[in-house]
Write a protein that holds these residues in place. Structure first.
Motif, PDB file in Angstrom:
ATOM      1  N   ASP A 104       0.818  -1.374  -0.019  1.00 39.95           N
ATOM      2  CA  ASP A 104       0.009  -0.019   0.139  1.00 39.95           C
ATOM      3  C   ASP A 104       0.652   1.208   0.026  1.00 39.95           C
ATOM      4  O   ASP A 104       1.931   1.268   0.558  1.00 39.95           O
ATOM      5  CB  ASP A 104      -1.083  -0.173   1.347  1.00 39.95           C
ATOM      6  N   ASN A 105       0.082   2.242  -0.486  1.00 45.38           N
ATOM      7  CA  ASN A 105       0.838   3.543  -0.463  1.00 45.38           C
ATOM      8  C   ASN A 105       0.604   4.300   0.771  1.00 45.38           C
ATOM      9  O   ASN A 105      -0.741   4.364   1.252  1.00 45.38           O
ATOM     10  CB  ASN A 105       0.119   4.281  -1.616  1.00 45.38           C
ATOM     11  N   VAL A 106       1.502   4.782   1.745  1.00 46.83           N
ATOM     12  CA  VAL A 106       1.501   5.337   2.782  1.00 46.83           C
ATOM     13  C   VAL A 106       0.634   6.612   2.892  1.00 46.83           C
ATOM     14  O   VAL A 106       0.183   7.081   3.733  1.00 46.83           O
ATOM     15  CB  VAL A 106       2.820   5.550   3.655  1.00 46.83           C
ATOM     16  N   ALA A 107       0.900   7.262   1.472  1.00 49.12           N
ATOM     17  CA  ALA A 107       0.146   8.559   1.389  1.00 49.12           C
ATOM     18  C   ALA A 107      -1.451   8.904   1.548  1.00 49.12           C
ATOM     19  O   ALA A 107      -2.057   9.857   1.084  1.00 49.12           O
ATOM     20  CB  ALA A 107       0.897   9.453   0.363  1.00 49.12           C
ATOM     21  N   THR A 108      -2.133   7.615   1.618  1.00 50.37           N
ATOM     22  CA  THR A 108      -3.473   7.738   1.410  1.00 50.37           C
ATOM     23  C   THR A 108      -4.229   7.077   2.874  1.00 50.37           C
ATOM     24  O   THR A 108      -3.501   6.093   3.403  1.00 50.37           O
ATOM     25  CB  THR A 108      -3.898   6.702   0.188  1.00 50.37           C
ATOM     26  N   GLY A 119      -5.074  -0.142   5.222  1.00 53.05           N
ATOM     27  CA  GLY A 119      -4.655  -1.487   4.831  1.00 53.05           C
ATOM     28  C   GLY A 119      -3.377  -2.059   5.268  1.00 53.05           C
ATOM     29  O   GLY A 119      -3.425  -3.239   5.521  1.00 53.05           O
ATOM     30  N   ILE A 120      -2.432  -1.200   5.598  1.00 52.07           N
ATOM     31  CA  ILE A 120      -1.128  -1.820   6.240  1.00 52.07           C
ATOM     32  C   ILE A 120      -1.603  -2.225   7.588  1.00 52.07           C
ATOM     33  O   ILE A 120      -0.899  -3.269   8.150  1.00 52.07           O
ATOM     34  CB  ILE A 120       0.061  -0.463   6.261  1.00 52.07           C
ATOM     35  N   CYS A 132      -1.210   8.985   7.913  1.00 52.52           N
ATOM     36  CA  CYS A 132      -2.196   7.854   7.387  1.00 52.52           C
ATOM     37  C   CYS A 132      -2.066   6.594   8.098  1.00 52.52           C
ATOM     38  O   CYS A 132      -2.930   5.836   8.299  1.00 52.52           O
ATOM     39  CB  CYS A 132      -2.181   7.954   5.793  1.00 52.52           C
ATOM     40  N   VAL A 133      -0.703   6.394   8.288  1.00 52.68           N
ATOM     41  CA  VAL A 133      -0.225   5.048   8.947  1.00 52.68           C
ATOM     42  C   VAL A 133      -0.577   5.084  10.403  1.00 52.68           C
ATOM     43  O   VAL A 133      -0.854   4.176  11.085  1.00 52.68           O
ATOM     44  CB  VAL A 133       1.088   4.538   8.530  1.00 52.68           C
ATOM     45  N   THR A 134      -0.114   6.389  11.115  1.00 51.67           N
ATOM     46  CA  THR A 134       0.200   6.194  12.350  1.00 51.67           C
ATOM     47  C   THR A 134      -1.525   6.269  13.024  1.00 51.67           C
ATOM     48  O   THR A 134      -1.584   5.829  14.058  1.00 51.67           O
ATOM     49  CB  THR A 134       0.997   7.403  12.990  1.00 51.67           C
ATOM     50  N   LYS A 135      -2.425   6.881  12.362  1.00 51.37           N
ATOM     51  CA  LYS A 135      -3.852   7.055  13.075  1.00 51.37           C
ATOM     52  C   LYS A 135      -4.392   5.612  13.289  1.00 51.37           C
ATOM     53  O   LYS A 135      -4.628   5.247  14.400  1.00 51.37           O
ATOM     54  CB  LYS A 135      -4.520   7.852  12.346  1.00 51.37           C
TER      55      LYS A 135
END
Ligand code: NAI
Length: 302
Positions: free
Chosen positions: A73-77, A83-84, A131-134
């Motif tokens: 997955d793209n971290v920027a979305t 998804g990550i 996006c990933v941390t939340k």
């Protein structure tokens, strides 16, 4: 010496298909951690995508009898970030550690910086951290444990010609960390920051080859492993790391000057006359949060 052990822990490492993220993933797995190897598999400037980078690192970990799954997955979305984290929960049941490491470069001097180059660098580094941390943070909050490592850069902390977009994004990550250290405190979530200097495709054309060869990513990873271990009780700490050198960088506040009784407005000339005192960093200290600065002029508020 107490052993740093990750048995039973689950980590997400973003941008783990190459460079520093690959090294962090392999060393975590060697110490018993189950790892989600995230990588979009694009080019250094963020273009393109491929599964091969993440897949290759997963194969390397499995060859060492470690446990890992790939995520592309793209971290920027927002969908990518969710998804990550879902990949970690589906494969291993939880997430204990998040290393925000994915990154790209679009260097230009500021006068030539196009909107597109500003936006994509902000998106991968700063929006990616959001996006990933939340979703990871919310999972960690509910389970009462988490370790987050952000990746900043000396370009942001100190400045570097031609990297306005990157520097701004990397300092945004420091601001995010300053808040997460507070909001995570009662849930045993510690968030710290690494500022690496290491050989990778991001730095291959900015350093002389003889220096590039010496700056192995291997030197950064032990610090990252400490920062994401249970043993680390710091939160909000920024660590520089390179070739066996480790140091702390902090935002310090000097004692300053009081030029008013709390009613009288000082003149610009009084500011000028007191400039050396206002800007002195002698006896400067780091502040733990915004409210602490009120202590330095509390008597004026009474
Ligand atoms: P690298 O280019 O080898 O690794 C970065 C990885 O992130 C790549 O595999 C790339 O495919 C992946 N990636 C890029 N955009 C992505 C996205 N949207 N979603 C998921 N994955 C994505 O570079 P390196 O040097 O290992 O960089 C790692 C981190 O360290 C970056 O955040 C970088 O800014 C930071 N850093 C590196 C320094 C150095 O000296 N190498 C200095 C300061 C900071």
């Amino acid at each position: 010496m107490a052993q740093i052990d990750f048995s039973g822990r689950v980590a997400i490492v973003t941008g783990a298909g190459a460079g520093l993220g690959r090294m962090h993933s392999i060393e975590l797995a060697k110490r018993g951690c189950k790892v989600v190897v995230n990588d979009l598999g694009g080019a250094r400037d963020g273009g393109g995508a491929s599964h091969s980078a993440a897949d290759h690192v997963v194969d390397e970990i499995k060859a060492l009898d470690g446990q890992a799954v790939a995520n592309y997955d793209n971290v920027a979305t927002v969908a990518g970030g969710e998804g990550i984290v879902k990949t970690a929960v589906d494969a291993f049941g939880k997430v204990d550690i998040l290393i925000n490491n994915a990154g790209i470069l679009r260097d230009k001097s500021f006068g030539k910086m196009e909107e597109e180059n500003w936006d994509i660098v902000m998106a991968v580094h700063l929006r990616g951290a959001f996006c990933v941390t939340k979703p990871a943070f919310n999972f960690m909050r509910d389970q009462g444990y988490g370790r987050i490592v952000m990746t900043t850069s000396g370009a942001g902390l100190f400045g570097n010609f031609g990297q306005a977009n990157y520097a701004a994004a990397k300092m945004g990550i420091v601001g995010l960390t300053n808040v997460l250290k507070l909001e995570g405190a009662k849930h045993n979530i510690k968030t710290n920051v690494i500022a690496p200097i290491a050989a990778s495709r991001l730095t291959e054309d900015v350093m002389p080859p003889q220096i590039f060869e010496k700056l192995k990513p291997d030197f950064i990873t032990p610090m990252v492993l400490y920062l994401c271990s249970e043993a680390c009780q710091d939160s909000g700490t920024i660590i520089n790391a390179a070739i066996g050198y480790y140091s702390r960088t902090a935002i310090l506040t000097g004692p300053g000057a009081i030029l008013s009784d709390g009613v009288k407005i000082p003149t610009p000339e009084e500011i000028q006359d007191n400039w050396a005192k206002i800007t002195s960093l002698e006896k400067a200290k780091p502040l733990g949060q915004l409210n602490e600065i009120f202590g330095d002029f509390a008597n004026l508020l009474q």
